[in-house]
Design an enzyme around this catalytic site. Structure first.
Site, PDB file in Angstrom:
ATOM      1  N   CYS A   1      19.592   0.216 -19.463  1.00  0.00           N
ATOM      2  CA  CYS A   1      20.104   0.156 -18.087  1.00  0.00           C
ATOM      3  C   CYS A   1      19.464   1.306 -17.325  1.00  0.00           C
ATOM      4  O   CYS A   1      19.567   2.468 -17.752  1.00  0.00           O
ATOM      5  CB  CYS A   1      21.629   0.278 -18.086  1.00  0.00           C
ATOM      6  SG  CYS A   1      22.352   0.489 -16.452  1.00  0.00           S
TER       7      CYS A   1
ATOM      8  N   CYS B   1      22.095  -1.624  -9.829  1.00  0.00           N
ATOM      9  CA  CYS B   1      21.425  -1.917 -11.099  1.00  0.00           C
ATOM     10  C   CYS B   1      20.017  -1.345 -11.007  1.00  0.00           C
ATOM     11  O   CYS B   1      19.225  -1.767 -10.159  1.00  0.00           O
ATOM     12  CB  CYS B   1      21.380  -3.425 -11.358  1.00  0.00           C
ATOM     13  SG  CYS B   1      20.488  -3.882 -12.873  1.00  0.00           S
TER      14      CYS B   1
END
Length: 327
Positions: free
Chosen positions: A96, A246
């Site tokens: 991530c 994100c």
């Protein structure tokens, strides 16, 4: 802090909470790899009503104490620390982008690593080793090369998938591999994103085997050529739902805009509900005549709390079966 962390559920164990542009994580230090946190326990920790609440859980351990880390050390011997990342539902994820920044800030702010201004650290992830540089209150990650996930099925317009939201007409998207999967829908410039219904998972066809994160984006008013171009974006993350930001999705979105618009801009500002990040593209030195294009992600990371998970968290007599849902 010390490097010894005993996992004794009936006594509780320490945790930290951090976020990168609103993408939030619970972090635990486990240098020796002794913690046994199941998918169901991860889901409960990340639950926003019965747990701490987060988009995911990050376990920090030394690479030598995890099989994936041991394999990574063979080609990245300086990746002493490994980011063991789990989605909010307990499933394991490759990496991530926002999480990597928060992970490095966690290591630095808790004293597990020394990272002076402008210094770079290499960390391990399931998507490979990532170099992260501390720049003031921000961190810049060399995310590595990007690539189209399915070049063999690319249509004439550059798209390769259909994305459908509830009650909306299908849109065409571009599948980008950033170490984890993304499907990006580029809407006409200036399209407002607030009306989009991301309460439920968008339908993607063909559906990737591992699932996919889905981004909806549009260019704002074009900037001057010497300034970064600005993109607005919202994202639905697989196994999580809509998140405030994100990092890998921001990189994938900038790459998708470049593909579909045939723009060659190197610097992009991606505006997300949780805040902006800077994405830039840079070609590496050619190896055997091939020069791949790397993506760099720069943005903030903040620690917001720390404490101890109380053993009463695991008492689910008032919600029987909750732990089994994620298994």
């Amino acid at each position: 802090m010390t490097e010894s962390t005993a996992f004794v559920p009936e006594r509780g164990f320490p945790y930290w909470k951090g976020h990168g542009t609103g993408n939030d994580f619970v972090l635990v230090a486990d240098p020796q790899g002794t913690l046994k946190i199941t998918p169901a326990m991860t889901a409960l920790i990340c639950d926003r009503h019965r747990g701490i609440g987060a988009d995911g859980l990050i376990r920090a351990l030394r690479s030598e104490n995890l099989p994936e880390g041991q394999a990574l050390l063979s080609f990245a011997p300086d990746a002493d620390w490994f980011m063991d990342y789990r989605n909010a539902d307990g499933s394991i994820a490759e990496m991530c982008g926002n999480g990597v920044r928060v992970f490095v800030h966690f290591l630095f702010s808790t004293g597990l690593v020394d990272l002076p201004e402008a210094a770079t650290i290499t960390v391990g992830t399931r998507a490979g080793a990532k170099k992260v540089t501390r720049i003031g209150n921000d961190y810049e990650i060399d995310m590595g090369p990007w690539r189209k996930a399915f070049p063999e099925r690319t249509a004439v317009d550059g798209t390769d998938a259909t994305v459908t939201l509830p009650g909306a007409d299908p849109e065409r998207g571009v599948s980008i591999d950033m170490g984890n999967p993304h499907t990006v829908v580029i809407l006409p410039a200036g399209t407002p994103l607030a009306p989009l219904d991301l309460a439920r998972e968008p339908m993607v066809s063909p559906k990737p085997r591992r699932g996919t994160n889905v981004e909806f984006a549009s260019l704002t008013q074009p900037s001057a050529p010497e300034e970064p171009q600005v993109i607005s974006m919202r994202v639905y993350e697989r196994s999580v739902g809509e998140t405030q930001a994100c990092g890998t999705g921001a990189c994938a979105t900038a790459a998708a805009v470049r593909i579909l618009s045939r723009r060659t801009d190197h610097n992009w500002i991606i505006r997300m509900p949780g805040g902006p990040v800077l994405v830039r593209f840079e070609k590496e030195q050619a190896v055997d005549g091939v020069a791949r294009e790397h993506v760099f992600l720069k943005g903030p990371a903040r620690m917001v709390a720390n404490g101890t998970i109380d053993p009463e968290m695991w008492d689910l007599t008032d919600a029987p079966g909750l732990l089994e849902v994620a298994q």
